[in-house]
Design a protein around this motif. Structure first.
Motif, PDB file in Angstrom:
ATOM      1  N   THR A  40       0.852  -1.192   0.000  1.00 46.08           N
ATOM      2  CA  THR A  40       0.000   0.000   0.000  1.00 46.08           C
ATOM      3  C   THR A  40       0.889   1.245   0.000  1.00 46.08           C
ATOM      4  OG1 THR A  40      -1.129   1.353   1.704  1.00 46.08           O
ATOM      5  CG2 THR A  40      -0.474  -0.850   2.377  1.00 46.08           C
ATOM      6  N   TRP A  41       0.453   2.250  -0.756  1.00 44.55           N
ATOM      7  CA  TRP A  41       1.238   3.483  -0.937  1.00 44.55           C
ATOM      8  C   TRP A  41       1.665   4.065   0.418  1.00 44.55           C
ATOM      9  CZ3 TRP A  41       2.646   6.360  -5.340  1.00 44.55           C
ATOM     10  CH2 TRP A  41       3.042   7.684  -5.095  1.00 44.55           C
ATOM     11  N   TYR A  47      -8.036   2.876   2.016  1.00 41.90           N
ATOM     12  CA  TYR A  47      -9.284   2.215   1.592  1.00 41.90           C
ATOM     13  C   TYR A  47      -9.971   1.636   2.813  1.00 41.90           C
ATOM     14  CZ  TYR A  47      -6.470  -1.971   2.256  1.00 41.90           C
ATOM     15  OH  TYR A  47      -5.678  -2.934   2.812  1.00 41.90           O
ATOM     16  N   GLU A 103      -4.088  12.402  -8.675  1.00 41.32           N
ATOM     17  CA  GLU A 103      -3.035  11.623  -8.034  1.00 41.32           C
ATOM     18  C   GLU A 103      -3.559  10.952  -6.756  1.00 41.32           C
ATOM     19  OE1 GLU A 103      -0.301  10.496  -9.009  1.00 41.32           O
ATOM     20  OE2 GLU A 103       0.497   9.745  -7.124  1.00 41.32           O
ATOM     21  N   LEU A 106      -5.720   8.094  -7.605  1.00 39.04           N
ATOM     22  CA  LEU A 106      -4.948   6.907  -7.998  1.00 39.04           C
ATOM     23  C   LEU A 106      -4.384   6.202  -6.760  1.00 39.04           C
ATOM     24  CD1 LEU A 106      -3.149   8.212 -11.206  1.00 39.04           C
ATOM     25  CD2 LEU A 106      -4.899   6.451 -11.072  1.00 39.04           C
ATOM     26  N   SER A 109      -7.301   4.354  -5.141  1.00 41.45           N
ATOM     27  CA  SER A 109      -7.865   3.304  -6.023  1.00 41.45           C
ATOM     28  C   SER A 109      -6.901   2.136  -6.176  1.00 41.45           C
ATOM     29  CB  SER A 109      -8.187   3.885  -7.401  1.00 41.45           C
ATOM     30  OG  SER A 109      -9.168   4.877  -7.301  1.00 41.45           O
ATOM     31  N   VAL A 110      -5.612   2.440  -6.316  1.00 44.36           N
ATOM     32  CA  VAL A 110      -4.626   1.356  -6.463  1.00 44.36           C
ATOM     33  C   VAL A 110      -4.537   0.558  -5.161  1.00 44.36           C
ATOM     34  CG1 VAL A 110      -2.186   0.836  -6.813  1.00 44.36           C
ATOM     35  CG2 VAL A 110      -3.317   2.482  -8.297  1.00 44.36           C
ATOM     36  N   ASP A 111      -4.470   1.258  -4.032  1.00 47.74           N
ATOM     37  CA  ASP A 111      -4.408   0.564  -2.732  1.00 47.74           C
ATOM     38  C   ASP A 111      -5.593  -0.392  -2.568  1.00 47.74           C
ATOM     39  OD1 ASP A 111      -2.087   1.757  -1.866  1.00 47.74           O
ATOM     40  OD2 ASP A 111      -2.952   2.634  -0.061  1.00 47.74           O
ATOM     41  N   SER A 113      -7.491  -1.675  -4.850  1.00 41.12           N
ATOM     42  CA  SER A 113      -7.480  -2.752  -5.853  1.00 41.12           C
ATOM     43  C   SER A 113      -6.506  -3.859  -5.476  1.00 41.12           C
ATOM     44  CB  SER A 113      -7.095  -2.188  -7.226  1.00 41.12           C
ATOM     45  OG  SER A 113      -7.990  -1.165  -7.591  1.00 41.12           O
ATOM     46  N   LEU A 114      -5.335  -3.476  -4.959  1.00 37.95           N
ATOM     47  CA  LEU A 114      -4.358  -4.502  -4.567  1.00 37.95           C
ATOM     48  C   LEU A 114      -4.907  -5.353  -3.427  1.00 37.95           C
ATOM     49  CD1 LEU A 114      -1.039  -2.447  -4.702  1.00 37.95           C
ATOM     50  CD2 LEU A 114      -1.959  -3.983  -6.431  1.00 37.95           C
ATOM     51  N   GLN A 117      -7.736  -7.674  -4.855  1.00 41.33           N
ATOM     52  CA  GLN A 117      -7.253  -8.808  -5.648  1.00 41.33           C
ATOM     53  C   GLN A 117      -6.619  -9.866  -4.746  1.00 41.33           C
ATOM     54  OE1 GLN A 117      -7.710  -9.923  -8.535  1.00 41.33           O
ATOM     55  NE2 GLN A 117      -6.166 -11.544  -8.598  1.00 41.33           N
TER      56      GLN A 117
END
Ligand SMILES: Cc1cc2nc3c(=O)[nH]c(=O)nc-3n(C[C@H](O)[C@H](O)[C@H](O)COP(=O)(O)O)c2cc1C
Length: 240
Positions: A40-41, A47, A103, A106, A109-111, A113-114, A117
Motif C-alpha cells: 500500500t502506498w 481504503y 493523483e 490513484l 484506487s490502487v491501494d 485494488s491490490l 485482488q
C-alpha cells in the motif's frame, strides 16, 4: 516452474453463481486479512471494506445494480477509496487538507485494488469464488448514502464472494507479446485486436456472445463516460 500458488492464480475465472451456503465468518476474516497484507502506498492504507452480508442490504444493493452475483453472494465486500482517515491524520498536524485530484484518486484506487485482488486470490485458494462488480459506480451516490460513506470516501467496486455453484472456464487473455514488451513500448496493429476478437468468439463457443470483444470496448470508449462517478467524487470533496 509452477507452484501451488501460481496454479491458483492461473485457474482464476470469475464466479457469478453461488450456492446458498455461507462463508464462515472466521474464514472470511482470514481472506480479508490476507488481502490487507497487500502493498500500500507509503503504508497509508487508503481504503475501507464494507462487508455486506445481510439479505436486506444485499437486496437493496441489488435493487440499485441488478446483478445476481450481488444477491446470491455469501458476502458482498464493497471496496471504498478512503481519505477520511487521512483527513484526521492530517488535521493532527495542520489545518490544510488537500484530498482533491487525480493523483490522490490513484493512490486510494490502487491501494484498494491490490487489497481486493489479494482477497479474491485468498478466497480462490480456499475453494471459494467471486467476481468484482464495478458497475456499482453507476449508482455511486445512492450506494454511498446506503452505506453511510462520509466525506473523502467513494465506492470503487464490490467483490461478491461465495461457494461456487458453477465454475467457469479460464478466459484466454491477449497474447503475451501484445501486452508485455521488451525494453520499449510496441504499438499494436488492428490485426491483433481482430485476432483476439476471434479467440474470444471461439472461447465463447456455443454460448456465443451478442457482441465481440472490440465491440464491447467500442461501447465503453466510443461514447463519453458516465458522469455519475465524477459528480459523486465532487460531492465527497475528492475532485474539484
Ligand atoms: C474492476 C472490475 C470490475 C468488474 N465489474 C464487473 C461487473 O460489474 N459485472 C461482472 O459481471 N463482472 C465484472 N468484472 C469481471 C470481469 O468482467 C472479468 O474479470 C473479466 O471478464 C475477465 O474474466 P475472468 O475474471 O473470468 O477471467 C469486473 C472486473 C474488474 C477487475
Amino acid at each position: 516452474m509452477v507452484n501451488d500458488m501460481i496454479k491458483v492464480m492461473q485457474a482464476h475465472a470469475s464466479v457469478r453463481n453461488f450456492t446458498t451456503e455461507k462463508i464462515p465468518e472466521e474464514i472470511l476474516k482470514v481472506m480479508i486479512e490476507a488481502g490487507r497484507a497487500a502493498s500500500t502506498w507509503k503504508n497509508f492504507q487508503s481504503y475501507s471494506i464494507i462487508n455486506v452480508h445481510t439479505v436486506e442490504t444485499k437486496d437493496k444493493i441489488f435493487e440499485l445494480q441488478p446483478q445476481k452475483s450481488i444477491k446470491n453472494a455469501s458476502n458482498f465486500l464493497v471496496f471504498v477509496g478512503d481519505l477520511n482517515r487521512a483527513e484526521k491524520a492530517t488535521k493532527l498536524h495542520t489545518d490544510q487538507f488537500y484530498p482533491e485530484g487525480t493523483e490522490n484518486l490513484l493512490i486510494s484506487s490502487v491501494d484498494a485494488s491490490l487489497a481486493a485482488q489479494n482477497t479474491l486470490l485468498a478466497a480462490e485458494s480456499l475453494g471459494y469464488g467471486g467476481v468484482f462488480v464495478g458497475l456499482i459506480r453507476d449508482q455511486a451516490a445512492e450506494l454511498s448514502a446506503l452505506l453511510n460513506l462520509p466525506d473523502y470516501t467513494y465506492p470503487l467496486f464490490g467483490l461478491a464472494l461465495g461457494i461456487p455453484a458453477r465454475q467457469n472456464a479460464v478466459k484466454p487473455r491477449l497474447p503475451y507479446e501484445a501486452v508485455v514488451f521488451d525494453e520499449r513500448y510496441q504499438e499494436q496493429t488492428s490485426q491483433v485486436i481482430q485476432d483476439y476478437d476471434q479467440m474470444q468468439a471461439d472461447f465463447a463457443g456455443e454460448r456465443r456472445l451478442t457482441s465481440t470483444w472490440s465491440e464491447r470496448i467500442a461501447a465503453q470508449f466510443g461514447a463519453p463516460s458516465q458522469t455519475v462517478t465524477l459528480a459523486n467524487l465532487q460531492d465527497k470533496g475528492l475532485m474539484s
